[in-house]
Design an enzyme around this catalytic site. Structure first.
Site, mmCIF file in Angstrom:
data_model
loop_
_atom_site.group_PDB
_atom_site.id
_atom_site.type_symbol
_atom_site.label_atom_id
_atom_site.label_comp_id
_atom_site.label_asym_id
_atom_site.label_seq_id
_atom_site.Cartn_x
_atom_site.Cartn_y
_atom_site.Cartn_z
ATOM 1 N N ASP A 220 67.452 29.373 -1.670
ATOM 2 C CA ASP A 220 66.566 30.092 -2.688
ATOM 3 C C ASP A 220 66.242 29.211 -3.761
ATOM 4 O OD1 ASP A 220 65.698 32.511 -4.012
ATOM 5 O OD2 ASP A 220 67.057 32.164 -5.222
ATOM 6 N N LYS A 224 62.526 27.579 -5.365
ATOM 7 C CA LYS A 224 62.244 27.859 -6.559
ATOM 8 C C LYS A 224 61.686 26.364 -7.232
ATOM 9 C CE LYS A 224 64.502 32.080 -7.274
ATOM 10 N NZ LYS A 224 65.976 32.960 -7.674
HETATM 11 N N1 HSE Z 1 68.862 36.147 -5.007
HETATM 12 C C1 HSE Z 1 67.951 35.644 -6.165
HETATM 13 C C2 HSE Z 1 69.271 35.251 -7.056
HETATM 14 C C3 HSE Z 1 67.291 36.692 -6.565
HETATM 15 O O1 HSE Z 1 70.417 35.393 -6.903
HETATM 16 O O2 HSE Z 1 68.822 34.562 -8.107
HETATM 17 C C4 HSE Z 1 66.159 36.304 -7.445
HETATM 18 O O3 HSE Z 1 65.107 35.211 -7.030
#
Ligand code: HSE
Length: 337
Positions: A220, A224
């Site tokens: 994740d 980003k």
């Molecule tokens: N799973 C992500 C986090 C959610 O924990 O930041 C937001 O993109």
């Protein structure tokens, strides 16, 4: 402004609540009258060209789990039909992320642009898979494209860098961009709590991805930092270009030793021209990146301003609606409203 909402899950609902609450403020302070003419989820669609009653629709979606059970709704997968067939100024693409294909969000965004709609999205998948393609398609179609909510939830990292820091050359971007792993690392450092237990807590907070290995393994964060690099450093990177390590091997003992040395361990995404990386890093206690709990933080290294950092809530429907609404107002202003 006529608005179509594609996706009516947590974020679509959070945005709708903000639109209901802020209708007067948007009209008075921004001269903006948002009219949601359609809301679509995977089971169906509701359309009213005069403007939907969002409060009523929220009640249905919260009670029954879908807009397809609202009075007058049509059943089926209707996103593309609505995007192309319903006259609108702005399409919000808020469907769940698929980081392998970007779909269905990628096709939704392309078709919306080709139909002449401005697009606002929170969806990381399409941005990771096809950022350059979407950016140039928006220009070719003469539409605005905004994606503030895809990185850092409420944190206006993209807008800050693109607008207010526009006179700088960005040398490096570093970010604590995942609330789930930050919560886990914080709890491990403050209480020495075991990894598995804190992970479960993070899931209960509702911020972990459906598949939490995406958080834990740094994917994740990699998404980003890729979006930030493509958008702000002009790179054309995909996930395969990011060197990624997650937090599964960070032991409470390592965090304790770091603390004794005045540091903490954070999962940091780093972007420079020519190098993208995600991994656990030592951060001095007191540095703006040393945020606790579910907070996110971004630091820009710049030629003129030197270092600018921004912190805030990186997830949550209410928090993220700040970015989604900010993008709408930004488009309204760009168009001369
Ligand atoms: N799973 C992500 C986090 C959610 O924990 O930041 C937001 O993109």
């Amino acid at each position: 402004m006529r608005i179509v909402l594609i996706g009516f899950g947590n974020l679509g609902r959070g945005l709708s609540r903000a639109l209901v609450q802020k209708a007067g403020f948007l009209r008075r302070d921004h001269g903006l009258i948002p009219r949601v003419v359609a809301a679509v989820d995977e089971f169906g669609a509701v359309v009213d060209e005069k403007g939907l009653n969002l409060a009523g629709l929220l009640k249905t979606a919260e009670g029954k789990g879908t807009v397809a059970l609202h009075r007058g709704a049509k059943r089926g997968r209707l996103a593309l039909q609505v995007i192309e067939g319903i006259e609108a100024d702005v399409v919000y693409e808020l469907t769940p992320t698929n980081i392998e294909t970007g779909e269905p969000g990628l096709t939704h965004i392309k078709r919306a642009m080709q139909a002449g709609r401005h697009v606002i999205t929170s969806n990381k998948g399409p941005l990771v898979v096809a950022f350059r393609e979407l950016d140039s398609l928006a220009k070719r179609c003469g539409v605005e494209f905004r994606y503030s909510a895809s990185v850092g939830g409420a944190i206006p990292a993209v807008g800050l860098a693109k607008k207010l820091l526009a006179g700088n050359k960005i040398r490096e971007i570093r970010g604590v961009l995942n609330g789930t792993t930050n919560y886990i690392l914080t709890r491990m450092s403050t209480e020495g709590a075991p990894f598995e237990i804190v992970l479960r807590e993070a899931q209960e907070l509702g911020i972990a991805e459906k598949d939490p290995t995406l958080d834990i393994e740094g994917i994740d964060t990699a998404c980003k930092i890729t979006i930030l690099a493509n958008s702000l450093l002009g790179t054309n990177a995909g996930l395969k270009d990011v060197k990624v390590a997650g937090i599964a091997r960070v032991r409470p003992e390592a965090i304790r030793l770091a603390q004794e040395a005045g540091q903490t361990i954070k999962l940091v995404g780093t972007a420079k021209r020519g190098s993208l990386e995600v991994g656990p890093k030592l951060v001095p206690l007191g540095h703006p990146l040393a945020v606790g709990g579910t907070l996110n933080a971004v630091t820009f290294e710049l030629d003129l301003a030197r270092e600018i950092s921004i912190t805030g809530f990186g997830a949550g429907p209410r928090e993220t609606s700040s970015s989604l609404l900010g993008d709408l107002i930004d488009i309204h202003r760009t168009l001369g409203g």
